[in-house]
Design a protein around this motif. Structure first.
Motif, PDB file in Angstrom:
ATOM      1  N   THR A 118       4.198 -13.281   1.257  1.00  0.00           N
ATOM      2  CA  THR A 118       3.128 -13.061   0.278  1.00  0.00           C
ATOM      3  C   THR A 118       2.856 -11.585   0.024  1.00  0.00           C
ATOM      4  O   THR A 118       1.821 -11.232  -0.555  1.00  0.00           O
ATOM      5  CB  THR A 118       1.826 -13.739   0.749  1.00  0.00           C
ATOM      6  N   ALA A 142     -13.871 -15.467   2.145  1.00  0.00           N
ATOM      7  CA  ALA A 142     -13.176 -16.753   2.258  1.00  0.00           C
ATOM      8  C   ALA A 142     -14.170 -17.859   2.591  1.00  0.00           C
ATOM      9  O   ALA A 142     -15.302 -17.599   3.002  1.00  0.00           O
ATOM     10  CB  ALA A 142     -12.095 -16.675   3.327  1.00  0.00           C
ATOM     11  N   LYS A 148     -13.330 -11.337   4.122  1.00  0.00           N
ATOM     12  CA  LYS A 148     -12.319 -11.819   3.179  1.00  0.00           C
ATOM     13  C   LYS A 148     -12.934 -12.595   2.018  1.00  0.00           C
ATOM     14  O   LYS A 148     -12.205 -13.047   1.127  1.00  0.00           O
ATOM     15  CB  LYS A 148     -11.321 -12.733   3.910  1.00  0.00           C
ATOM     16  N   ALA A 199      -5.818 -15.339   2.437  1.00  0.00           N
ATOM     17  CA  ALA A 199      -5.959 -14.222   1.511  1.00  0.00           C
ATOM     18  C   ALA A 199      -7.440 -13.975   1.215  1.00  0.00           C
ATOM     19  O   ALA A 199      -8.304 -14.801   1.540  1.00  0.00           O
ATOM     20  CB  ALA A 199      -5.214 -14.525   0.211  1.00  0.00           C
ATOM     21  N   ASP A 226      -3.642 -18.534  -0.423  1.00  0.00           N
ATOM     22  CA  ASP A 226      -4.917 -18.906  -1.039  1.00  0.00           C
ATOM     23  C   ASP A 226      -5.572 -20.094  -0.344  1.00  0.00           C
ATOM     24  O   ASP A 226      -6.802 -20.210  -0.321  1.00  0.00           O
ATOM     25  CB  ASP A 226      -4.697 -19.256  -2.518  1.00  0.00           C
ATOM     26  N   ILE A 227      -4.747 -21.000   0.191  1.00  0.00           N
ATOM     27  CA  ILE A 227      -5.271 -22.231   0.791  1.00  0.00           C
ATOM     28  C   ILE A 227      -4.561 -22.486   2.113  1.00  0.00           C
ATOM     29  O   ILE A 227      -3.333 -22.333   2.207  1.00  0.00           O
ATOM     30  CB  ILE A 227      -5.050 -23.447  -0.143  1.00  0.00           C
ATOM     31  N   HIS A 287      -1.239 -20.901  -7.137  1.00  0.00           N
ATOM     32  CA  HIS A 287      -1.846 -20.664  -5.826  1.00  0.00           C
ATOM     33  C   HIS A 287      -0.768 -20.815  -4.752  1.00  0.00           C
ATOM     34  O   HIS A 287       0.247 -21.486  -4.969  1.00  0.00           O
ATOM     35  CB  HIS A 287      -2.961 -21.672  -5.541  1.00  0.00           C
ATOM     36  N   SER A 288      -1.003 -20.243  -3.592  1.00  0.00           N
ATOM     37  CA  SER A 288      -0.118 -20.461  -2.442  1.00  0.00           C
ATOM     38  C   SER A 288      -0.882 -21.256  -1.396  1.00  0.00           C
ATOM     39  O   SER A 288      -2.100 -21.112  -1.252  1.00  0.00           O
ATOM     40  CB  SER A 288       0.342 -19.125  -1.856  1.00  0.00           C
ATOM     41  N   GLY A 300      -9.731 -16.736  -0.100  1.00  0.00           N
ATOM     42  CA  GLY A 300      -8.997 -17.944   0.275  1.00  0.00           C
ATOM     43  C   GLY A 300      -9.909 -19.069   0.735  1.00  0.00           C
ATOM     44  O   GLY A 300     -11.115 -18.896   0.924  1.00  0.00           O
ATOM     45  N   HIS A 301      -9.293 -20.244   0.916  1.00  0.00           N
ATOM     46  CA  HIS A 301     -10.065 -21.427   1.301  1.00  0.00           C
ATOM     47  C   HIS A 301      -9.330 -22.157   2.415  1.00  0.00           C
ATOM     48  O   HIS A 301      -8.156 -22.498   2.278  1.00  0.00           O
ATOM     49  CB  HIS A 301     -10.249 -22.360   0.104  1.00  0.00           C
TER      50      HIS A 301
END
Length: 336
Positions: free
Chosen positions: A202, A264, A262, A237, A208-209, A128-129, A240-241
């Protein structure tokens, strides 16, 4: 409160601890009001390190003279500055012998918050990023180290040239000496650099976070380089969170629509929830134990904090209440 003023007998699951050091941080008065905990005296210095002096009749986890660490609950009648306290055994864990008491007192609360953000709320996974806002803060540093340890690609923001240099020089204590952070983004040069930098790193996908340490609700606020909510939604993303520390965050319909597009999600970080409820004490103790184990092996390392003597605690606390991001450690004993 002195040793002599404590009751002779303990409750069945209580432990009497002689405090050697405690961590000071600002008191969230708004949270206390919302939880109906307003009273004349509030507990401070709640991150404690000490030695067990007495145990209740049903205590099975600790013995006299063992070193322990823990966080006093919000409604505790004691302060870490008391010197000797009584605490339920389900709020403390053993301290590894090689771990400095000042180190754990300086960073325990922020390490719990980092665990809560990354594990409990964001459900991080390898590859994850993650974007950690203000990585040079105590909380941000814990997030960076924990995320890197679990194989995440870490980005962060710096709020001064000194912080930028510090973050670029972060390296693990063991193993390959690659940087912990893939890219440090200097927002003190202008917040507009955040989105282009993340999209560049990216491939235009976003992270992702996102973990913030505060966010501006209204456009145009630029104090302390705190990002606007739109900036953080932009860098997310798909799927994402976003984990926020902003308790009063308000999303307008366009913000919600953007998050929906998204797919998200948004979570609110309140690390006090662990000690405010007994629903997941076992999980909380597992987190505390893992934190002190990682600190003892150098996986989690706080920025060095000067330890104050007890007579300077009042002045230190007044300073911290004005600057919630700062931390301080009070040393009640010369032994460590």
């Amino acid at each position: 409160m002195s040793w002599l003023s404590l009751p002779e007998s303990l409750n069945t699951h209580q432990v009497r601890v002689e405090v050697k050091a405690c961590g000071l941080s600002s008191v969230d008065l708004q949270l206390c009001r919302e939880m109906k905990m307003e009273r004349e005296l509030l507990s401070v210095g709640r991150d404690i390190v000490g030695v067990v002096k007495k145990v209740g009749s049903k205590v099975s986890l600790f013995q006299v003279e063992e070193e322990v660490v823990g966080i006093l609950p919000l409604d505790s009648p004691f302060s870490g500055l008391c010197g000797v306290i009584d605490i339920d055994e389900h709020y403390i864990v053993h301290k590894p012998e090689q771990l400095s008491g000042v180190t754990v007192a300086a960073s325990l609360r922020d390490a719990v918050a980092a665990y809560t953000a990354l594990h409990t709320l964001a459900h991080m996974a390898a590859r994850h990023s993650v974007l950690v806002v203000d990585g040079a803060s105590s909380f941000g540093l814990m997030c960076i180290q924990l995320a890197w340890y679990h194989g995440l690609k870490v980005f962060t923001t710096s709020h001064s040239p000194q912080d930028h240099t510090f973050l670029e020089q972060l390296r693990p204590t063991v193993g390959v000496q690659d940087p912990l952070v893939v890219r440090v983004i200097p927002v003190y040069k202008g917040p507009s650099t955040l989105l282009p930098a993340i999209l560049e790193e990216t491939g235009g996908l976003g992270v992702d976070i996102v973990i913030d340490s505060g966010v501006h609700i209204h456009k145009g606020d630029e104090t302390d380089f705190v990002p606007e909510k739109h900036d953080l939604i932009d860098v997310l993303a798909v799927g994402g969170h976003w984990v926020t520390s902003c308790s009063h965050l308000q999303l307008d319909p366009p913000d919600s629509s953007y998050l929906h597009l998204k797919s998200a999600s948004l979570s609110f970080l309140n690390p006090e929830a662990w000690t405010a409820s007994s629903a997941q004490q076992g999980r909380y103790l597992h987190i505390l134990k893992d934190i002190v184990d990682k600190m003892s092996t150098g996986v989690l390392r706080p920025r060095p904090e000067e330890a104050f003597p007890l007579y300077d605690a009042t002045v230190a606390m007044e300073t911290l209440q004005q600057d919630p991001k700062r931390k301080a450690v009070v040393k009640l004993s010369s032994e460590d």
